[in-house]
Design an enzyme around this catalytic site. Structure first.
Site, PDB file in Angstrom:
ATOM      1  CD  GLU A 116      -3.078  -1.146   2.155  1.00  0.00           C
ATOM      2  OE1 GLU A 116      -2.912  -0.454   3.152  1.00  0.00           O
ATOM      3  OE2 GLU A 116      -4.084  -1.873   1.975  1.00  0.00           O
ATOM      4  CD  GLU A 148      -4.559  -5.833   2.153  1.00  0.00           C
ATOM      5  OE1 GLU A 148      -5.266  -4.978   2.714  1.00  0.00           O
ATOM      6  OE2 GLU A 148      -3.324  -5.861   2.232  1.00  0.00           O
TER       7      GLU A 148
HETATM    8  C1  BMA Z   1      -4.794  -3.407   4.817  1.00  0.00           C
HETATM    9  C2  BMA Z   1      -3.633  -4.259   5.219  1.00  0.00           C
HETATM   10  C3  BMA Z   1      -3.218  -4.092   6.625  1.00  0.00           C
HETATM   11  C4  BMA Z   1      -4.367  -3.848   7.541  1.00  0.00           C
HETATM   12  C5  BMA Z   1      -5.665  -4.141   6.869  1.00  0.00           C
HETATM   13  C6  BMA Z   1      -6.846  -3.836   7.708  1.00  0.00           C
HETATM   14  O1  BMA Z   1      -4.461  -2.133   4.551  1.00  0.00           O
HETATM   15  O2  BMA Z   1      -2.602  -4.098   4.320  1.00  0.00           O
HETATM   16  O3  BMA Z   1      -2.304  -3.055   6.735  1.00  0.00           O
HETATM   17  O4  BMA Z   1      -4.217  -4.588   8.681  1.00  0.00           O
HETATM   18  O5  BMA Z   1      -5.786  -3.398   5.715  1.00  0.00           O
HETATM   19  O6  BMA Z   1      -6.914  -2.477   8.037  1.00  0.00           O
END
Ligand code: BMA
Length: 895
Positions: free
Chosen positions: A469, A566
């Site tokens: 990120e 994610e």
């Molecule tokens: C994303 C991940 C982590 C974090 C998650 C939840 O940004 O890369 O950095 O734990 O979200 O916030």
């Protein structure tokens, strides 16, 4: 007492060491090695010498203090804050050892630290041998001339990482944000100034334990002529010749010029080649190309669910001129091809983004991996195996080793090779900007070189990715950097990840794609000078997407991305897991403990708010019961939210709508936990599956029905990861909440679904379905759907799934089920639990407290009077213990 009497140097004729030409009388071709970790006796002392204790290596200060009973369980209640003092102090590890005469007489003697955490000065007999500043590097110090006869004293002085990062950041000429983590994380500041697990200063799912220690082995290695320090193998396919080869790299350290013949033997593939080489003094990498016999059949390594994971034994033998074998080492070689495809898609702006393994496009299904413990030395091999097995059991084929933790241990990757788990490997940089001072860049360069060399033989690794990120952080200005200063930060970004990390990876491993960040637009990011305008663009690369306030059932709000790397929702772990680190006064959702463990601002409220959109919140007057029900409802919410989102990604695999789609990956955040607290994980700390993990087993199933509504039209998609085309029909049963038999069941005509695709196989306005069902007695409020796929022979394929036509909190006719059970031990696998319910029951949750194991299914909708579930124990138990521990909760129980 002198250490010399206690520690016998072990003469190991180390197989991976060559000693040529000069054969000293006292050691036949051998290398001397002295393990200082396991065999050594170490002590640990703080700065003012108020604490002195024995220590184990590998280990860390926290675990040493724990083992001596000087601190309690550091995960207990508020101990993360109570034990902050540990990493504000400096600590010294000391040991004594007595090298044998043979060892001391070797031409080269190295002191090897496989892992130092982190900033340390190493001295031998009072003389500084060198310094360390990077947890992810292996360090070697040449110590030959400093060794003395008899007892030698080795000291490692570790500097507080918290003090170090504070000093480094203050000395830096401009700010490198974020300075500190959000207050809710109760963490330490400036972690981006140290090459150490970034989450060790706290994260939004984990405590602050800035560990210090010797977290991997320490030993002496000594040799006279030549040492083989490392071996790596990468399969290469020459498509013009249709021939497999293996690129074998041998890493050598030579004292003097040496002639060697290396023989490579892949016996199972009738392949053998020898290479003569002259090795000059110093460290060298020699690359050997082994051509696999064309008439041999090479069986390929496949990701889990797509085939087997065969490997071939490669024997590497070092031979002296007189044909005497002096080295014999073997390793496993796996064959597979790999491509990351980024090419134009008809009907869509942008580029595709998917992985092809052995020429087959593969939908990546899985999750994100974080460190399994705050103290790496407390992770047992069985824990790693269990977590990976749980991933495979839930039909995952991919994990992303996220960039805020550690490059995982060798065992992790070997197990992934064996289990067919593909790894998206980040480099360890996350959610921050980073300095680019020369010494920082230099240590990162060495880290990246070493890690790529260590890991590149693993077929499981399918992509290297520069950071987590950080492109997005720059592009969308997370840290409020004034416009005038941005060019400096962009320059630093490109310097670190592109000019250094990417360049090294490309040089060290041409066999895999390299991405610079995640999320990223891939090739488009490169076009845009490495920081894209919008790294979350769904037309390119991968995306991360979180939305806690939106109704998670509303799939229309989801990004139809090429690759979802994610996404997720938080939940709380089970009561039995929390009980281990809490006391009765903590057992309420509004306790100090509940706030303390929540590291994501507003997280506890967000969970309830999201849950309240569809479910009644627990309202028992028994406060403990209400607390347990609240934990349950957060898991129900999480499981259903992630199911909806994952199914959306899987069904978007074959279509382009509005220029968006061709989704080829769904990796939810996050697989595992670092402690007992609320998080996005599907597996609790300790290995217990949350409801989400049981749901994942279904929503990642190779054949999956996905049913949803689009503007009052009901659609069923058949999603297939199979290699062959197959005809499926959708079978949909409409159930009334108040009774057990379906009101009606409809089936679609069989439709051919090509392998690796998602196709619509049923489409009908919901009103028409309900009107034609049981005389039209059903409404959205009184009925819900259960559905599955069948092949033409009538065999069920994939899981049975559910779709609510209204929020369960509005459902009419839902009764309070009375569920009884009996348990029977199976012949082989486990325990069969027979359940009998008086009514339809939603989200039926079986819990056997802390008896380790998992159920065949859990969190399910029970629409028949009788059903059976198997419990697979992970350690011996009994029907009686299970019966005593078993509790059953359903949605109707909480209000
Ligand atoms: C994303 C991940 C982590 C974090 C998650 C939840 O940004 O890369 O950095 O734990 O979200 O916030």
């Amino acid at each position: 007492m002198s250490a010399c009497r206690k520690i016998e140097p072990i003469l190991v004729v180390i197989l991976y060491v060559w000693s040529l030409l000069i054969i000293p009388a006292y050691s036949l071709y051998g290398e001397e090695s002295l393990e200082l970790s396991l065999n050594g006796k170490w002590t640990l002392q703080n700065t003012n010498k108020s604490v002195l204790l024995p220590a184990e290596v590998p280990g860390c200060v926290h675990s040493a203090l724990l083992k001596q009973g000087l601190i309690q369980d550091f995960y207990f209640r508020f101990n993360d804050v109570a034990y902050r003092w540990i990493s504000l102090d400096n600590w010294t590890y000391t040991t004594s050892f007595c090298p044998s005469d043979e060892l001391r007489r070797k031409q080269r003697v190295k002191l090897v630290f496989v892992g130092v955490d982190t900033v340390a000065s190493v001295s031998l007999n009072g003389v500084v041998m060198g310094k360390t500043d990077n947890m992810f590097r292996r360090y070697e110090f040449s110590i030959g001339k400093w060794l003395i006869e008899g007892e030698n004293k080795l000291e490692v002085n570790l500097l507080s990482p918290v003090v170090y990062t504070s000093q480094r950041s203050h000395a830096h000429s401009y700010r490198v944000p974020p300075e500190c983590p959000p207050a809710v994380q109760k963490g330490e500041c400036h972690v981006n100034f140290i090459r150490k697990a970034q989450s060790s200063f706290s994260w939004d799912w984990g405590p602050s334990f800035p560990t210090m220690g010797l977290w991997k082995d320490v030993r002496l290695e000594a040799f006279d002529v030549l040492q083989l320090t490392h071996l790596s193998t990468v399969p290469v396919y020459d498509s013009s010749l249709s021939q497999w080869g293996v690129q074998v790299e041998v890493y050598l350290d030579a004292v003097k010029q040496t002639a060697v013949r290396v023989r490579l033997l892949l016996a199972e593939l009738s392949t053998e080649e020898s290479f003569n080489m002259l090795v000059d003094p110093g460290k060298h990498k020699k690359t050997l190309s082994l051509h696999v016999n064309v008439s041999s059949q090479v069986n390929l390594w496949w990701p889990s669910g797509h085939g087997d994971q065969p490997s071939y034994r490669l024997m590497v033998t070092g031979v002296m001129l007189e044909e005497e074998v002096i080295l014999s080492r073997e390793t496993q070689v796996y064959f597979r091809t790999l491509e990351l495809v980024q090419e134009p898609i008809t009907g869509s702006p942008g580029l595709s983004f998917y992985f092809r393994v052995n020429k087959k496009p593969i939908f990546l299904k899985g999750s994100n991996w974080i460190p399994a413990h705050a103290l790496q030395d407390m992770i047992h091999p069985a824990d790693v195996r269990n977590l990976l097995q749980s991933a495979v059991d839930a039909n995952m084929n991919t994990l992303r080793v996220w960039g805020g933790g550690v490059y995982e241990q060798d065992l992790f990757y070997s197990l992934c090779d064996e289990m067919g788990v593909m790894i998206w490997q980040d480099f360890m940089f996350a959610c921050a900007l980073y300095p680019t001072d020369p010494d920082f860049i230099e240590t990162v360069r060495e880290e990246v070189t070493q890690q790529v060399r260590r890991l590149k033989s693993h077929p499981s690794i399918i992509v290297w990715s520069g950071n987590n990120e950080n492109e997005a952080a720059l592009a969308t200005d997370w840290f409020g950097i004034p416009v005038a200063q941005r060019p400096q930060y962009y320059k630093d970004y490109v310097s670190l990840y592109v000019d250094n990390i990417r360049a090294i990876v490309q040089q060290e491993d041409g066999s895999r794609p390299v991405l610079v960040s995640s999320p990223t637009n891939g090739a488009e990011t490169e076009q845009e000078g490495w920081v894209a305008q919008n790294p979350y663009d769904v037309h390119y690369g991968d995306t991360h997407y979180y939305s806690y306030f939106q109704d998670c059932w509303d799939w229309t709000a989801l990004p139809r991305t090429r690759f979802a790397s994610e996404y997720g929702f938080q939940s709380w772990p089970s009561f039995s897991t929390l009980q281990k680190v809490s006391i009765p006064e903590d057992w309420s959702y509004s306790s100090n403990f509940s706030s303390h463990r929540q590291h994501h601002l507003g997280g506890n409220q967000q969970m309830l708010q999201q849950a309240a959109l569809h479910y009644h919140l627990p309202e028992s007057s028994d406060l403990l019961q209400r607390y347990k029900h609240t934990l349950y409802i957060t898991q129900v919410m999480q499981a259903q939210c992630v199911k909806t989102q994952t199914e959306f990604y899987r069904r978007s695999q074959s279509e382009i709508l509005d220029g968006k789609g061709h989704t080829m990956g769904a990796l939810y955040w996050q697989l595992n936990d670092i402690w007992q607290g609320p998080s996005w994980s599907s597996i609790e700390f300790g290995g217990k599956w949350k409801m989400l993990h049981y749901f994942a087993q279904d929503f990642f199933s190779p054949v999956l029905p996905v049913c949803f509504e689009n503007q009052d039209v009901l659609l069923v998609y058949a999603v297939s990861d199979l290699s062959q085309d197959l005809s499926f029909r959708a079978v949909i049963s409409v159930y009334d909440w108040s009774r057990m038999d379906p009101v009606c069941t409809v089936a679609s005509r069989p439709a051919l679904v090509p392998g690796s695709s998602a196709e619509v196989i049923y489409k009908q306005p919901i009103t028409a379905l309900l009107a034609g069902c049981g005389g039209g007695s059903c409404t959205r409020l009184t009925c819900f759907l259960m559905y599955h796929l069948e092949d033409v022979s009538g065999r069920q394929r994939g899981p049975v799934s559910h779709l609510f036509l209204s929020s369960p909190k509005e459902a009419q006719g839902m009764l309070k089920p009375n569920i009884t059970f009996s348990i029977q031990q199976d012949e082989v696998v486990g325990y069969t639990i027979h359940l009998r319910s008086s009514a339809v029951a939603a989200f039926v949750w079986l819990d056997v407290q802390d008896i380790p194991g998992r159920f065949s299914t859990n969190g399910f909708l029970m629409v028949t009077m009788n059903t059976t579930v198997t419990f697979y124990p992970w350690s011996p138990t009994s029907t009686q213990k299970l019966a005593e521990a078993l509790t059953i909760t359903t949605l109707r129980d909480v209000y």
